[in-house]
Design an enzyme around this catalytic site. Structure first.
Site, PDB file in Angstrom:
ATOM      1  CB  SER A 178      -0.968  -0.005   1.181  1.00 50.15           C
ATOM      2  OG  SER A 178      -0.249  -0.067   2.386  1.00 50.15           O
ATOM      3  CB  THR A 215      -1.897   6.312   3.728  1.00 55.04           C
ATOM      4  OG1 THR A 215      -2.718   6.242   2.587  1.00 55.04           O
ATOM      5  CG2 THR A 215      -1.022   7.523   3.696  1.00 55.04           C
ATOM      6  CB  THR A 253      -0.515   6.304   0.079  1.00 52.06           C
ATOM      7  OG1 THR A 253      -1.341   5.163  -0.026  1.00 52.06           O
ATOM      8  CG2 THR A 253      -1.107   7.393  -0.801  1.00 52.06           C
ATOM      9  NE  ARG A 288      -8.491   7.958  -5.190  1.00 52.29           N
ATOM     10  CZ  ARG A 288      -7.972   7.731  -3.998  1.00 52.29           C
ATOM     11  NH1 ARG A 288      -6.685   7.473  -3.871  1.00 52.29           N
ATOM     12  NH2 ARG A 288      -8.720   7.745  -2.926  1.00 52.29           N
ATOM     13  CB  VAL A 289      -4.846  12.754  -6.944  1.00 54.21           C
ATOM     14  CG1 VAL A 289      -4.128  13.325  -5.730  1.00 54.21           C
ATOM     15  CG2 VAL A 289      -3.897  12.724  -8.143  1.00 54.21           C
ATOM     16  N   GLY A 290      -5.650  10.779  -4.326  1.00 55.92           N
ATOM     17  CA  GLY A 290      -6.355  10.717  -3.048  1.00 55.92           C
ATOM     18  C   GLY A 290      -6.016  11.902  -2.159  1.00 55.92           C
ATOM     19  CG  ASP A 291      -6.434  11.136   1.971  1.00 56.94           C
ATOM     20  OD1 ASP A 291      -6.236  10.179   1.187  1.00 56.94           O
ATOM     21  OD2 ASP A 291      -6.352  11.018   3.204  1.00 56.94           O
ATOM     22  CB  THR A 300      -4.824   6.175   6.829  1.00 59.67           C
ATOM     23  OG1 THR A 300      -4.772   5.024   5.977  1.00 59.67           O
ATOM     24  CG2 THR A 300      -5.420   5.766   8.162  1.00 59.67           C
ATOM     25  N   GLY A 342      -9.740   8.445   0.646  1.00 66.51           N
ATOM     26  CA  GLY A 342      -9.256   9.810   0.512  1.00 66.51           C
ATOM     27  C   GLY A 342     -10.312  10.803   0.072  1.00 66.51           C
TER      28      GLY A 342
HETATM   29  N1  ASP Z   1      -5.895   7.634   1.843  1.00 66.71           N
HETATM   30  C1  ASP Z   1      -5.368   6.855   0.751  1.00 66.71           C
HETATM   31  C2  ASP Z   1      -6.040   7.251  -0.534  1.00 66.71           C
HETATM   32  O1  ASP Z   1      -7.210   7.573  -0.534  1.00 66.71           O
HETATM   33  C3  ASP Z   1      -5.509   5.384   0.905  1.00 66.71           C
HETATM   34  C4  ASP Z   1      -5.494   4.813   2.271  1.00 66.71           C
HETATM   35  O2  ASP Z   1      -4.997   5.397   3.205  1.00 66.71           O
HETATM   36  O3  ASP Z   1      -5.993   3.704   2.407  1.00 66.71           O
HETATM   37  O4  ASP Z   1      -5.392   7.173  -1.546  1.00 66.71           O
END
Ligand code: ASP
Length: 339
Positions: free
Chosen positions: A83, A199, A217, A227-230, A250, A253
């Site tokens: 991950s 993450t 992450t 795609r971009v997460g948080d 985590t 996101g």
């Molecule tokens: N927060 C991360 C994302 O959305 C993934 C995770 O922490 O599980 O990319």
């Protein structure tokens, strides 16, 4: 006048020790506050190994920024960790795309998103912070910058992640489940059953009393390409204000971005919330806005304030975080949760 000792004891009682019901949690908080010693905290079980690397720097009076960068290198380079970084699960097109950001005690920040082929995106994020006038570089531009900076290109897709992706392709269902990595893989296949989570977000307070944070992450497994997460978004996946403290997140996101989660946690601490109260309130915002969605997903927040007090809170059971200070170098805490 209330003594520092008394004030801190009251502060921590109102904080994690009461809310979590975890005795050692409260004790550790008090101790780190009273000695004024450095502390590092990070998300999930794999935070223990990452904290240990960060601690080598903190215990020698190093800077928190160096500690968090070095600390998160551990899961980034660990090919058994599916991950984060090398060995991370790919997107739905089979490409490993990494997100990371870093923030120092001066409010400087750097970030990379959808970065491919580089094992340590956190170090590229630090270079963005230190060597460019920008905060964030993405995709091909981030890779170009990394190569210019001397980072080496590498295939990050390991045979086991490629195998998992091919298995996923049979149904190709993208459904961000609770603690999704737990279900996608048989934990028995992973060393120590501890590398099946999300993450890494890390916060450190150094001997000079300065705080920095890092978050890195490979993002949601099998996400849409691009795609971009948080995690690389300053204020969502990470926020540090050296006057108040820091927070990181985590989980899914999208919900963290919608609520600017880490910034919210820090602002709540500014208003007087303890770290775990602030994390809890940020989680409650997500739940109150979308109660039906929240039942199906995991989001966890982790926070550290300038007194060295820490706390976490998650929507679902299963979120853990690691704490390392002079008193205990390998503490793993099960976060309290709404469900
Ligand atoms: N927060 C991360 C994302 O959305 C993934 C995770 O922490 O599980 O990319």
């Amino acid at each position: 006048m209330i003594s520092r000792r008394k004030f801190l004891a009251v502060g921590s009682l109102a904080g994690a020790s009461v809310l979590s019901g975890n005795k050692s949690f409260g004790k550790t908080m008090d101790d780190s506050v009273l000695t004024g010693s450095p502390i590092v905290i990070s998300t999930w079980d794999f935070g223990i190994a990452a904290n240990a690397a960060a601690w080598q720097i903190l215990k020698n009076n190093g800077r928190a920024l160096d500690a968090v960068e070095t600390g998160v290198h551990v899961p980034e380079a660990d090919l058994n960790n599916q991950s984060v970084g090398y060995g991370g699960l790919p997107d739905r097109d089979g490409r490993v795309t990494l997100d990371a950001c870093i923030m120092d005690e001066f409010g400087n920040c750097g970030s990379v998103a959808a970065l491919e082929h580089i094992i340590h995106p956190i170090s590229v994020a630090r270079r963005v912070m230190e060597k460019t006038p920008h905060v964030m570089l993405v995709g091909a531009g981030a890779l170009q910058f990394a190569l210019e900076q001397g980072f080496k290109k590498k295939n990050l897709l390991t045979p086991s992640s490629e195998k998992a992706w091919k298995e996923w392709l049979k149904t190709a269902k993208y459904n961000p489940e609770i603690n999704v990595e737990n279900r996608l893989f048989s934990p028995a296949k992973l060393p120590g059953n501890q590398y099946n989570h999300d993450t890494i977000g890390m916060l450190a307070l150094d001997a000079s009393g300065n705080m920095s944070g890092a978050c890195t992450t490979s993002g949601m497994a099998y996400k849409m390409h691009g795609r971009v997460g948080d995690s690389p978004i300053i204020g969502a996946g990470l926020y540090v204000d050296n006057e108040i403290g820091g927070a990181t997140s985590t989980g899914v996101g999208e919900e963290v971005i919608r609520n600017v989660g880490s910034f919210l946690v820090v602002e709540l601490m500014r208003q007087g919330y303890s770290p775990d109260e602030a994390c809890k309130e940020a989680v409650m915002r997500i739940i109150r806005k979308k109660p039906e969605t929240a039942k199906q997903i995991q989001v966890g927040f982790l926070a550290l304030n300038k007194k060295g007090q820490f706390g976490g809170y998650a929507i679902q059971k299963g979120f853990s975080f690691a704490v390392c200070d002079n008193n205990d170098q390998k503490q793993l805490i099960k976060s309290p949760s709404y469900y």
